[in-house]
Write a protein that holds these residues in place. Structure first.
Motif, PDB file in Angstrom:
ATOM      1  N   ASN A 375       8.716   0.801   0.278  1.00  0.00           N
ATOM      2  CA  ASN A 375       7.302   0.680   0.773  1.00  0.00           C
ATOM      3  C   ASN A 375       7.042   1.314   1.699  1.00  0.00           C
ATOM      4  O   ASN A 375       6.052   1.269   2.525  1.00  0.00           O
ATOM      5  N   LEU A 377       8.814   0.407   5.194  1.00  0.00           N
ATOM      6  CA  LEU A 377       7.835  -0.469   6.471  1.00  0.00           C
ATOM      7  C   LEU A 377       9.200  -0.272   6.874  1.00  0.00           C
ATOM      8  O   LEU A 377      10.634  -0.227   6.460  1.00  0.00           O
ATOM      9  N   TYR A 379      11.600  -2.373   9.289  1.00  0.00           N
ATOM     10  CA  TYR A 379      12.192  -3.450   9.243  1.00  0.00           C
ATOM     11  C   TYR A 379      13.544  -3.201  10.492  1.00  0.00           C
ATOM     12  O   TYR A 379      14.048  -1.949  10.429  1.00  0.00           O
ATOM     13  N   LYS A 397       1.402 -15.717  16.679  1.00  0.00           N
ATOM     14  CA  LYS A 397       1.297 -15.166  15.600  1.00  0.00           C
ATOM     15  C   LYS A 397       1.031 -15.519  14.228  1.00  0.00           C
ATOM     16  O   LYS A 397       1.701 -16.459  14.423  1.00  0.00           O
ATOM     17  N   PHE A 542       1.245  -9.735   2.529  1.00  0.00           N
ATOM     18  CA  PHE A 542       1.366  -8.910   4.296  1.00  0.00           C
ATOM     19  C   PHE A 542       0.741  -8.058   4.415  1.00  0.00           C
ATOM     20  O   PHE A 542      -0.115  -7.982   5.199  1.00  0.00           O
ATOM     21  N   LEU A 543      -0.035  -7.474   3.775  1.00  0.00           N
ATOM     22  CA  LEU A 543      -0.556  -6.328   3.902  1.00  0.00           C
ATOM     23  C   LEU A 543      -1.584  -5.608   3.979  1.00  0.00           C
ATOM     24  O   LEU A 543      -2.156  -5.301   4.535  1.00  0.00           O
ATOM     25  N   ASP A 548       0.259 -11.259  10.561  1.00  0.00           N
ATOM     26  CA  ASP A 548       1.405 -10.520  11.197  1.00  0.00           C
ATOM     27  C   ASP A 548       2.922 -10.184  11.266  1.00  0.00           C
ATOM     28  O   ASP A 548       2.852  -8.940  11.564  1.00  0.00           O
ATOM     29  N   VAL A 549       3.400 -11.206  10.853  1.00  0.00           N
ATOM     30  CA  VAL A 549       4.787 -10.490  10.604  1.00  0.00           C
ATOM     31  C   VAL A 549       5.338 -11.581   8.976  1.00  0.00           C
ATOM     32  O   VAL A 549       5.144 -12.563   8.926  1.00  0.00           O
ATOM     33  N   VAL A 557       9.392  -7.525   9.387  1.00  0.00           N
ATOM     34  CA  VAL A 557       8.659  -6.630   9.338  1.00  0.00           C
ATOM     35  C   VAL A 557       7.273  -7.270  10.104  1.00  0.00           C
ATOM     36  O   VAL A 557       6.265  -7.838   9.932  1.00  0.00           O
ATOM     37  N   LYS A 558       6.655  -5.996  10.982  1.00  0.00           N
ATOM     38  CA  LYS A 558       5.970  -6.702  11.869  1.00  0.00           C
ATOM     39  C   LYS A 558       4.741  -5.461  11.693  1.00  0.00           C
ATOM     40  O   LYS A 558       5.127  -4.252  11.057  1.00  0.00           O
ATOM     41  N   LYS A 559       3.546  -5.493  11.961  1.00  0.00           N
ATOM     42  CA  LYS A 559       2.360  -4.231  11.684  1.00  0.00           C
ATOM     43  C   LYS A 559       1.757  -3.715  13.159  1.00  0.00           C
ATOM     44  O   LYS A 559       2.733  -4.919  14.257  1.00  0.00           O
TER      45      LYS A 559
END
Length: 559
Positions: A375, A377, A379, A397, A542-543, A548-549, A557-559
């Protein structure tokens, strides 16, 4: 002896596998096909269970199905149809061919998978009762099962002793059903049947049941723990898709259109429904303990998910031990069917069951990292995921927490959870609007270190499955606004190291940072979807939400 329990029709199809009385795996089909309360044949759930056991379908010794189709057909024609004739004709015309079809289809699908052994059809409430008694590990107990209906019974009392479980009495049979009462009024109030009942329970504390007190005999409590519905208020027994009668709407007002404003009247009706449900559950539970002479009590069936009623049973009867099956709806009946089939007639000594919750799929860090890379991402792998997540939550968060084996049943209990700081007064509204995309009135539940529970809640016992409601102590109600419901209560989960070590460590780290070892814990899913099952589903949620996390395995994984 491998026993495979499967539910092949109706809502919440599922599978579970037991070997020698030891529970290996259990999972609902919805987690695989992503259809909430799935009615599909549970092939993926069966395949998962077989995979966990390391066997093929041909190595299964017995298949147990928690519904006795021959008995159901006999009861439909010989009891229900005749007793309510001619009004029952339309319902029977629909239900009789449906049952025949599902019986035949379920068996043929199983045979097509390569199974040629014996199939045992277990009475539905036997399945519910066994799912509660054997995992309780009690030497003996009264068992109360309450749901919408089985073959005909809706409420039963059992007595469990060692490896023996026998029905004592049927307290009510369809259409006299507490489950159908709750489901019918759930639909009347504009929520989805077999799904929105928890919403109604959450709405009830905003209302007042007393304006409708003169109609409390809508459920008549009878001697010896029995009860009957006043069927003049209902139509659910007269055909598919029906719920309340014209008489009901004349007295209580027209039904709420889904998505429309929730008024004071709707809140009062929810409170009225909850009140009569609680009184009926208390009536039945008291008789279950009295008639069996047992001080230990087990509960199962869909109505056993009513945590407020359960809390009153605990408070008002004070059983020496109380166990409520966390997968109390029909998915849990597959576990009970497998266990009942293993013990019934064999005079076997009970096998201690260590875990009745964390029975679903799990994924390695390698599988998780592959998904994150796929994906694209960014991380990081954390050396102490508990400390990292505790810090993120303490900083405000919203964290999705994906760890270990998924939970069996409707509650997220620390392996497929969304976690936030319960001290933040904005978090309830933020979660409802930006993450869960659901109604603003709906409450959230807390997880707390088991050894600290009595400090924050009027709770002196273990409550590991979020199935009991307690008062939040007054001195903490303002300090824990995100998990304190409008009536000052919370549906708590106590967490011990033995139950879930990683989640316990997270709560402990949060307690070190904030002084309060309590987290708001809600299921890792968004409205209308089952709880996430795979790393990819976790990434998608999540997406696609305000999380947030994402803490997944040892990765952050954080945005």
């Amino acid at each position: 002896m491998y026993v495979l329990g499967i539910k092949t029709s109706g809502h919440d199809t599922a599978a579970a596998i037991v070997n020698g009385g030891r529970v290996i795996a259990a999972c609902a089909q919805e987690r695989f096909d992503r259809k909430k309360h799935s009615k599909e044949y549970p092939k993926e759930a069966i395949d998962f269970c077989l995979g966990q056991a390391g066997i093929t379908i041909k190595e299964v010794d017995l298949v147990a199905i928690p519904f006795n189709y021959p008995l159901a057909l006999a009861m439909l024609v010989g009891k229900f149809t005749l007793e309510y004739f001619p009004a029952s004709v339309n319902a029977t015309k629909t239900l009789f061919p449906y049952l025949l079809s599902k019986w035949s289809d379920g068996e043929s699908r199983l045979r097509s998978m390569g199974y040629s052994g014996k199939i045992k059809y277990i009475d539905h409430h036997h399945g519910h009762a066994a799912s509660a008694f054997f995992p309780s590990n009690f030497d003996s107990a009264a068992v109360l099962t309450i749901d919408a209906r089985g073959e005909s019974p809706s409420t039963c009392v059992y007595l469990g002793k060692g490896g023996d479980l026998k029905k004592v009495v049927t307290l009510a049979s369809y259409p006299h059903s507490l489950g159908y009462l709750y489901t019918s009024l759930t639909a009347y109030l504009g929520f989805e049947r077999n799904s929105g009942e928890g919403k109604v329970m959450g709405l009830a504390p905003y209302g007042d049941w007393r304006p409708y007190r003169q109609y409390a005999d809508i459920v008549k409590l009878l001697p010896d723990g029995k009860f009957k519905l006043d069927l003049s208020y209902f139509s659910f027994h007269l055909g598919a898709g029906l719920d309340v009668s014209e008489k009901f709407e004349k007295i209580f007002g027209i039904r709420r259109i889904p998505g429309s404003e929730i008024t004071k009247r709707h809140k009062n009706i929810a409170a009225f429904l909850q009140h009569i449900t609680e009184e009926t559950v208390l009536h039945c539970a008291g008789y279950a303990m009295e008639s069996t002479g047992e001080r230990s009590l087990c509960l199962s069936g869909g109505v056993a998910l009513n945590s407020v009623a359960n809390g009153r049973v605990l408070k008002e009867f004070g059983p020496s031990q109380l166990f409520i099956q966390p997968a109390s709806t029909d998915d849990g009946s597959v576990l009970g069917a497998a266990l009942f089939a293993f013990y019934s007639g064999y005079n076997r000594k009970p096998v201690h069951i260590d875990d009745t919750v964390y029975l679903g799929p799990e994924y390695s860090d390698e599988e998780i990292e592959l998904c994150l890379k796929k994906n694209k991402l960014r991380y990081k792998k954390s050396k102490s995921i508990e400390k990292r997540v505790a810090r993120e939550v303490a900083e405000g968060k919203i964290v999705a927490w994906f760890q270990g084996r998924s939970e069996f049943g409707p509650r997220a209990l620390g392996n497929r959870s969304i976690l936030v700081d319960p001290r933040d007064p904005t978090m309830k509204d933020k979660l409802n609007s930006q993450v869960k995309f659901r109604e603003s009135f709906r409450p959230f539940a807390p997880s707390v270190l088991e050894e600290s529970a009595s400090e924050y809640f009027d709770c002196d016992e273990s409550s590991p499955y979020m199935l009991l409601t307690y008062n939040v102590k007054k001195k903490y109600q303002n300090g824990l606004p995100a998990i304190t419901h409008v009536d000052g209560t919370a549906r708590i989960q106590t967490v011990s190291r033995n139950q879930n070590d990683r989640y316990w460590r997270l709560l402990n780290e949060f307690g070190k940072l904030t002084g309060i070892p309590v987290l708001l814990n809600t299921s890792f899913n968004i409205r209308g979807e089952p709880i996430v099952n795979t790393p990819q589903e976790a990434v998608n949620s999540f997406l696609g939400s305000g999380i947030d996390v994402l803490a997944i395995g040892d990765y952050v994984v954080k945005k």
